[in-house]
Design a protein around this motif. Sequence first.
Motif, PDB file in Angstrom:
ATOM      1  N   ASN A 133       0.860  -1.176   0.000  1.00  0.00           N
ATOM      2  CA  ASN A 133       0.000   0.000   0.000  1.00  0.00           C
ATOM      3  C   ASN A 133       0.900   1.230   0.000  1.00  0.00           C
ATOM      4  OD1 ASN A 133      -1.825   2.077   0.464  1.00  0.00           O
ATOM      5  ND2 ASN A 133      -3.087   0.839   1.840  1.00  0.00           N
ATOM      6  N   ASP A 134       1.106   1.832  -1.173  1.00  0.00           N
ATOM      7  CA  ASP A 134       2.023   2.961  -1.295  1.00  0.00           C
ATOM      8  C   ASP A 134       1.442   4.235  -0.705  1.00  0.00           C
ATOM      9  OD1 ASP A 134       3.814   1.311  -2.569  1.00  0.00           O
ATOM     10  OD2 ASP A 134       3.036   1.770  -4.569  1.00  0.00           O
ATOM     11  N   GLU A 135       0.129   4.377  -0.729  1.00  0.00           N
ATOM     12  CA  GLU A 135      -0.492   5.607  -0.257  1.00  0.00           C
ATOM     13  C   GLU A 135      -0.457   5.705   1.268  1.00  0.00           C
ATOM     14  OE1 GLU A 135      -4.384   5.900  -1.842  1.00  0.00           O
ATOM     15  OE2 GLU A 135      -3.728   6.040  -3.938  1.00  0.00           O
ATOM     16  N   GLN A 136      -0.610   4.600   1.953  1.00  0.00           N
ATOM     17  CA  GLN A 136      -0.600   4.594   3.413  1.00  0.00           C
ATOM     18  C   GLN A 136       0.162   3.360   3.876  1.00  0.00           C
ATOM     19  OE1 GLN A 136      -4.398   4.203   5.285  1.00  0.00           O
ATOM     20  NE2 GLN A 136      -3.711   5.019   7.243  1.00  0.00           N
ATOM     21  N   SER A 137       1.453   3.498   4.061  1.00  0.00           N
ATOM     22  CA  SER A 137       2.284   2.344   4.388  1.00  0.00           C
ATOM     23  C   SER A 137       2.206   1.965   5.855  1.00  0.00           C
ATOM     24  CB  SER A 137       3.742   2.623   4.009  1.00  0.00           C
ATOM     25  OG  SER A 137       4.226   3.765   4.712  1.00  0.00           O
ATOM     26  N   SER A 138       1.779   2.891   6.719  1.00  0.00           N
ATOM     27  CA  SER A 138       1.700   2.585   8.143  1.00  0.00           C
ATOM     28  C   SER A 138       0.633   3.449   8.808  1.00  0.00           C
ATOM     29  CB  SER A 138       3.054   2.802   8.833  1.00  0.00           C
ATOM     30  OG  SER A 138       3.414   4.168   8.797  1.00  0.00           O
ATOM     31  N   ASP A 139       0.239   3.010   9.972  1.00  0.00           N
ATOM     32  CA  ASP A 139      -0.790   3.715  10.737  1.00  0.00           C
ATOM     33  C   ASP A 139      -0.518   3.501  12.215  1.00  0.00           C
ATOM     34  OD1 ASP A 139      -3.846   3.183  12.055  1.00  0.00           O
ATOM     35  OD2 ASP A 139      -3.525   5.067  11.000  1.00  0.00           O
ATOM     36  N   GLU A 140      -0.709   4.546  13.032  1.00  0.00           N
ATOM     37  CA  GLU A 140      -0.466   4.450  14.469  1.00  0.00           C
ATOM     38  C   GLU A 140      -1.718   4.849  15.235  1.00  0.00           C
ATOM     39  OE1 GLU A 140       2.876   6.858  15.403  1.00  0.00           O
ATOM     40  OE2 GLU A 140       4.325   5.591  14.369  1.00  0.00           O
ATOM     41  N   SER A 141      -1.998   4.132  16.318  1.00  0.00           N
ATOM     42  CA  SER A 141      -3.177   4.406  17.135  1.00  0.00           C
ATOM     43  C   SER A 141      -2.857   4.151  18.601  1.00  0.00           C
ATOM     44  CB  SER A 141      -4.364   3.520  16.718  1.00  0.00           C
ATOM     45  OG  SER A 141      -4.676   3.687  15.352  1.00  0.00           O
TER      46      SER A 141
END
Length: 235
Positions: A133-141
């Motif tokens: 996923n190039d648009e959103q490679s990571s997410d933090e919560s």
Amino acid sequence: MSVARTAGLALLLLAPGATGAQAQTSRADPSDLQTWYSAALHVNLPARWETSLRYRLKLVDDASTYRGSYLTAEAGRGLTGWLTLFGSYRLALVDEGTFHRFAGGAEAKAKLEAVTLAFRSMLQYQRQNFAGNDEQSSDESVFLRTRMEAKYGVTKRLDLYASSEPIFELADGIAVDNWRNELGLKYEYLKGARLGLFYIYRPDYAKSYDRTFHVIGVDLDFDVKVPGRKAPSAP
């Protein structure tokens, strides 16, 4: 019927269907049935320390699709007979990528005859690294989890329990992300070895539409106690 046959029958009933994968949750079909299978080793150490290691496998999309494997390590120390501090790390290797989760908190317990009441509160940090996923490679919560549980000892070997755990996401304020409600039983079929069966009802509010997850699971738990060092004898 022996315990081994009972466990085998439970695994067979919970096995994924052979009819093929079902569609993922959507606005048109916002509910899903999942099955979870896990095994854990709990080690009781001297000086009120304890550790555990759990492996869990999850099937989703009406129990027809492999979601991923989850490995959780936890360590805790009892400050008193009723209060324990703990920390944990979970590695999730799932279809979407690799997820890391760190958590820490405290749990308080009180016993009323055959019923044990427990309240657990913990902070949880999660980082999701998505694959391809190039648009959103990571997410933090960051989440705050508060669990209330009651356990009833039916016999010396059989326990029934129920718990409710609202999970709040800490982002621009505080909001309920999902709510985990669980019913289950644990049976000690051998000394230090327990078989658990459980059901989870989990409404989820994280997306633009509300979802509902129904989980049926099987746990195997093994306990090991490490004896403490004996005090020296008096001369």
